[in-house]
Design a protein around this motif. Structure first.
Motif, mmCIF file in Angstrom:
data_model
loop_
_atom_site.group_PDB
_atom_site.id
_atom_site.type_symbol
_atom_site.label_atom_id
_atom_site.label_comp_id
_atom_site.label_asym_id
_atom_site.label_seq_id
_atom_site.Cartn_x
_atom_site.Cartn_y
_atom_site.Cartn_z
ATOM 1 N N SER A 12 0.820 -1.223 0.000
ATOM 2 C CA SER A 12 0.000 0.000 0.000
ATOM 3 C C SER A 12 0.846 1.262 0.000
ATOM 4 O O SER A 12 0.336 2.345 -0.268
ATOM 5 N N GLN A 13 2.115 1.153 0.321
ATOM 6 C CA GLN A 13 3.040 2.275 0.388
ATOM 7 C C GLN A 13 2.594 3.349 1.366
ATOM 8 O O GLN A 13 2.975 4.515 1.248
ATOM 9 N N ALA A 26 -11.398 -1.578 -1.077
ATOM 10 C CA ALA A 26 -11.277 -2.926 -1.651
ATOM 11 C C ALA A 26 -12.395 -3.838 -1.139
ATOM 12 O O ALA A 26 -12.996 -4.596 -1.916
ATOM 13 N N ALA A 27 -12.692 -3.757 0.148
ATOM 14 C CA ALA A 27 -13.757 -4.592 0.721
ATOM 15 C C ALA A 27 -15.117 -4.236 0.121
ATOM 16 O O ALA A 27 -15.922 -5.123 -0.189
ATOM 17 N N ARG A 28 -15.363 -2.952 -0.063
ATOM 18 C CA ARG A 28 -16.631 -2.534 -0.675
ATOM 19 C C ARG A 28 -16.720 -3.007 -2.122
ATOM 20 O O ARG A 28 -17.790 -3.416 -2.575
ATOM 21 N N ALA A 29 -15.603 -2.939 -2.823
ATOM 22 C CA ALA A 29 -15.598 -3.420 -4.206
ATOM 23 C C ALA A 29 -15.873 -4.919 -4.248
ATOM 24 O O ALA A 29 -16.636 -5.396 -5.109
ATOM 25 N N ALA A 38 -10.285 -6.519 -11.017
ATOM 26 C CA ALA A 38 -10.815 -5.154 -10.939
ATOM 27 C C ALA A 38 -10.508 -4.526 -9.577
ATOM 28 O O ALA A 38 -10.214 -3.333 -9.491
ATOM 29 N N ILE A 39 -10.570 -5.338 -8.533
ATOM 30 C CA ILE A 39 -10.243 -4.839 -7.191
ATOM 31 C C ILE A 39 -8.763 -4.496 -7.104
ATOM 32 O O ILE A 39 -8.390 -3.450 -6.562
ATOM 33 N N ILE A 40 -7.915 -5.338 -7.660
ATOM 34 C CA ILE A 40 -6.476 -5.057 -7.684
ATOM 35 C C ILE A 40 -6.205 -3.765 -8.439
ATOM 36 O O ILE A 40 -5.430 -2.913 -7.992
ATOM 37 N N ALA A 41 -6.857 -3.578 -9.572
ATOM 38 C CA ALA A 41 -6.687 -2.343 -10.357
ATOM 39 C C ALA A 41 -7.144 -1.127 -9.550
ATOM 40 O O ALA A 41 -6.489 -0.075 -9.573
ATOM 41 N N LEU A 42 -8.256 -1.255 -8.831
ATOM 42 C CA LEU A 42 -8.748 -0.175 -7.984
ATOM 43 C C LEU A 42 -7.713 0.183 -6.920
ATOM 44 O O LEU A 42 -7.365 1.347 -6.733
ATOM 45 N N VAL A 43 -7.226 -0.819 -6.228
ATOM 46 C CA VAL A 43 -6.237 -0.598 -5.156
ATOM 47 C C VAL A 43 -4.984 0.060 -5.728
ATOM 48 O O VAL A 43 -4.476 1.041 -5.167
ATOM 49 N N ILE A 171 -6.096 12.369 6.682
ATOM 50 C CA ILE A 171 -5.881 11.464 5.562
ATOM 51 C C ILE A 171 -6.981 11.705 4.547
ATOM 52 O O ILE A 171 -8.151 11.786 4.904
ATOM 53 N N THR A 172 -6.565 11.829 3.292
ATOM 54 C CA THR A 172 -7.546 11.999 2.223
ATOM 55 C C THR A 172 -7.342 10.907 1.183
ATOM 56 O O THR A 172 -6.219 10.485 0.904
ATOM 57 N N MET A 173 -8.459 10.459 0.634
ATOM 58 C CA MET A 173 -8.450 9.487 -0.449
ATOM 59 C C MET A 173 -9.612 9.827 -1.374
ATOM 60 O O MET A 173 -10.754 9.931 -0.914
ATOM 61 N N PRO A 174 -9.333 10.023 -2.669
ATOM 62 C CA PRO A 174 -10.430 10.311 -3.589
ATOM 63 C C PRO A 174 -11.428 9.162 -3.648
ATOM 64 O O PRO A 174 -11.072 8.004 -3.484
ATOM 65 N N VAL A 175 -12.672 9.502 -3.879
ATOM 66 C CA VAL A 175 -13.737 8.511 -3.986
ATOM 67 C C VAL A 175 -14.136 8.451 -5.451
ATOM 68 O O VAL A 175 -14.423 9.472 -6.070
ATOM 69 N N ASP A 176 -14.125 7.242 -6.012
ATOM 70 C CA ASP A 176 -14.531 7.060 -7.410
ATOM 71 C C ASP A 176 -16.017 7.223 -7.560
ATOM 72 O O ASP A 176 -16.791 6.902 -6.749
#
Length: 176
Positions: A12-13, A26-29, A38-43, A171-176
């Motif tokens: 995750s770096q 990832a869990a929601r996906a 697709a989950i790996i690509a999302l992460v 902490i911020t993370m964009p939401v798709d």
């Protein structure tokens, strides 16, 4: 050991709730039925977009860990210098040093806003034994971000060990 399961290991770096937000996404996906690729690509798409900024209230823990000398800790204490950390892209570094706790928090917020921009974000505030301050910080800054969701949590053990009590982070993370 578990040949019937599909296990994918991804760096995750990041740490603390930065990793937690990626895990939640990832869990929601997975719960929505997305396939593993697709989950790996999302992460992998989220990893460089997760930003952790934290203010350290006291350098005592950093001094005990050997990351700061006694002289540096004493000078910082006398001058009221508070380091601002950035954690992401596989590194943790001091990105600024400001005088005074309120200025340190303002700088953390400003840096988080600069990274988030106008994007819709999942916003988290983390703390080390400072839940009341974390709640107050979230209440003060929630409207300064385009928040889809917010969360308050204890910081991870790495941040807590080196940051000591009273550290606060955004902490911020964009939401798709």
């Amino acid at each position: 050991m578990l040949p019937e399961l599909q296990i994918h290991v991804i760096d995750s770096q990041t740490t603390t709730l930065g990793l937690g937000l990626i895990t939640i996404a990832a869990a929601r996906a997975a719960a929505s039925g997305l396939p593993a690729d697709a989950i790996i690509a999302l992460v992998e798409r989220l990893i460089p977009q997760v930003h952790v900024h934290a203010a350290i209230r006291d350098l005592a823990q950093l001094r005990r860990s050997g990351r700061v000398s006694l002289g540096q800790a004493l000078i910082a204490g006398v001058l009221g210098i508070k380091p601002i950390l950035y954690i992401g892209q596989g590194m943790a570094e001091v990105v600024d040093k400001v005088r005074g706790w309120s200025r340190a928090i303002e700088q953390v917020v400003a840096m988080a806003q600069a990274k988030a921009g106008q994007a819709r974000v999942f916003l988290a505030v983390v703390h080390t034994n400072a839940e009341a301050e974390a709640r107050e910080l979230l209440a003060q800054v929630r409207d300064r971000f385009n928040c889809v969701e917010t969360l308050i949590a204890d910081a991870g053990t790495g941040v807590a060990t080196h940051g000591g009590p009273g550290a606060l982070g955004i902490i911020t993370m964009p939401v798709d």
